[in-house]
Design an enzyme around this catalytic site. Structure first.
Site, PDB file in Angstrom:
ATOM      1  N   GLY A  77      36.388  46.098  34.326  1.00 18.90           N
ATOM      2  CA  GLY A  77      35.394  46.086  35.018  1.00 18.90           C
ATOM      3  C   GLY A  77      35.948  45.245  36.270  1.00 18.90           C
ATOM      4  N   ARG A  78      36.549  44.278  36.036  1.00 19.86           N
ATOM      5  CA  ARG A  78      37.003  43.144  37.082  1.00 19.86           C
ATOM      6  C   ARG A  78      37.885  43.988  38.040  1.00 19.86           C
ATOM      7  NH1 ARG A  78      37.356  38.454  32.640  1.00 19.86           N
ATOM      8  NH2 ARG A  78      35.042  37.912  32.546  1.00 19.86           N
TER       9      ARG A  78
ATOM     10  N   TYR B  79      29.887  38.119  40.274  1.00 19.09           N
ATOM     11  CA  TYR B  79      29.507  39.139  38.956  1.00 19.09           C
ATOM     12  C   TYR B  79      30.830  39.659  38.159  1.00 19.09           C
ATOM     13  CZ  TYR B  79      28.887  43.158  42.061  1.00 19.09           C
ATOM     14  OH  TYR B  79      29.064  44.276  43.239  1.00 19.09           O
ATOM     15  N   GLU B  80      30.543  39.961  37.084  1.00 16.74           N
ATOM     16  CA  GLU B  80      31.533  40.208  36.101  1.00 16.74           C
ATOM     17  C   GLU B  80      32.751  39.118  36.071  1.00 16.74           C
ATOM     18  OE1 GLU B  80      32.857  44.337  36.072  1.00 16.74           O
ATOM     19  OE2 GLU B  80      30.934  44.942  36.845  1.00 16.74           O
ATOM     20  N   GLY B  81      32.027  37.893  36.089  1.00 14.68           N
ATOM     21  CA  GLY B  81      33.064  36.606  36.020  1.00 14.68           C
ATOM     22  C   GLY B  81      33.107  35.916  37.262  1.00 14.68           C
TER      23      GLY B  81
END
Ligand code: COS
Length: 380
Positions: A242-243, A362-364
């Site tokens: 996803g990142r 988001y997503e880390g």
């Protein structure tokens, strides 16, 4: 080493670019103002094959590589980051997760609808007290034999209100810590599932972000992903990919702001000449171009690693960390180059500056990416 894209890659990039120009650009300011979800546009993206680009063709996916996906993400994000995050979550978190780790039954029932745009997915990991600290799941999934019972609250869930299927991470056995976490596919219509209030956000206002409540939601065992206790690894692996998608989104926001600034600097005059003739502006353009090119290399390298079957935890984290910083820097400079016009909605760059910020969260968060990067490089 070959930096050249294939003809097919170029075609995919062009198709995304055309879609962004013809379908996303016309209403992008209005949707941002009204916090309106791009429902029609997402439906069309599904019909064109952009919602399940990397998924298996036998389940309606495009069977494409990650390079194709990041090219599409960049082009869509140049114009509308609210639409592109919907594309990103559905592709790299939900479809990829089910395609890679799901059972045939799960793929048949869910993936085949998610890839075509018939249904939309959401990924539910974050909680009020578990954003970065993802192992601290308070949502519980109690094993009742042939089913689990879910209870808890999830926060900041992209596609929260518009999704049909939700990948939900929950704690089954607290004693086992992260090894007692599971992931489930939950359907919106199930009893006890409730979509909470919509967040009023700074940026990506066209995407819908909600809290979600689970009150004794009965989930059949066949909807668990992988073996018992696989949920945390599933979340981490899925987020790693996803990142790369979010890095491509950040790259697209930066590139979109840059392209508008370049054009603006060629037409706007000050002190008797186009502002591009002032070194103060020309040097900003030089910096923006260089930063974007560097970010693009990191994004492409991470996508390439994934396509080659190599580990992409490190390259994906570096791509996201750097590209999201570039998105912030470039979009802020884009507003500066546009001056007073940069501060009004009509010129798009103020929205891009607001949209850019979330890519560092988001997503880390960027800080999480630094944990991933430092642990990876220091372990050798
Ligand atoms: N792929 C596969 N497994 C992974 C992994 C990855 N990318 N990252 C971690 N794991 C595994 C570890 O190998 C470990 O398993 P074992 O105990 O079997 O060895 C387990 O997960 C726990 O890892 P770790 O001890 O490193 O966990 P930490 O609590 O220290 O957390 C971070 C690691 C901080 C990297 C993780 O919690 C994280 O990524 N947090 C951010 C989550 C996030 O992105 N939130 C945003 C929500 S989505 S919008």
């Amino acid at each position: 080493m070959d930096f050249k894209l294939t003809e097919e890659h170029e075609m995919i990039r062009q198709a995304a670019k055309d879609f962004a120009k013809n379908e996303l650009l016309p209403g992008v300011i209005e949707r941002d103002n009204k916090q309106e979800f791009p429902r029609e546009q997402i439906k069309k993206l599904g019909e064109l094959g952009f919602m399940g680009m990397m998924a298996s063709p036998e389940y309606g996916g495009g069977g494409m590589d990650t390079i194709s996906y990041v090219l599409a993400m960049e082009e869509l994000s140049k114009v509308d980051a609210s639409a592109s995050v919907v594309v990103s979550v559905n592709n790299s978190l939900v479809c990829w997760g089910i395609d890679t780790y799901g059972t045939d039954l799960q793929k048949e029932k869910y993936l085949s609808k998610l890839t075509t745009g018939e249904a939309l997915g959401a990924f539910c990991l974050s909680e009020p007290e578990a954003g970065s600290d993802a192992t601290s799941q308070k949502t519980t999934a109690i094993d009742k034999g042939d089913h689990y019972v879910l209870n808890g609250t999830k926060n900041w869930i992209t596609n929260g209100g518009n999704a049909d299927f939700y990948l939900v991470i929950a704690q089954t056995d607290r004693e086992k810590k992260h090894k007692g976490i599971n992931a489930f596919i939950v359907e919106k219509s199930w009893e006890g599932f409730e979509v909470g209030p919509k967040e009023d956000k700074m940026g990506i206002r066209g995407s819908d972000t909600h809290s979600l409540n689970f009150n004794d939601v009965k989930v059949p065992k066949e909807n668990r992903i992988g073996e018992d206790g696989f949920g945390f690894k599933f979340a981490m692996k899925t987020l790693s990919g996803g990142r790369i998608g979010i890095a491509a989104q950040a790259l697209g926001i930066a590139a979109g702001a840059y392209e508008l600034s370049k054009e603006y600097s060629k037409t706007r005059k000050a002190f008797g000449t186009e502002i591009m003739n002032h070194q103060a502006i020309a040097f900003k353009i030089a910096d923006m171009h260089t930063q974007i090119e560097a970010a693009r290399h990191l994004v492409m390298k991470a996508a390439w690693d994934k396509d080659q079957g190599q580990n992409y935890d490190l390259s994906g984290a570096m791509a996201k960390l750097y590209a999201s910083q570039v998105a912030m820097d470039v979009s802020t400079e884009a507003v500066q180059i546009h001056g007073g016009n940069g501060y009004v909605k009509e010129y798009h760059v103020e929205r891009m500056m607001r949209d850019a910020k979330i890519t560092q969260i988001y997503e880390g968060t960027s800080e999480i990416q630094k944990i991933v990067i430092s642990r990876s490089v220091l372990k050798d």
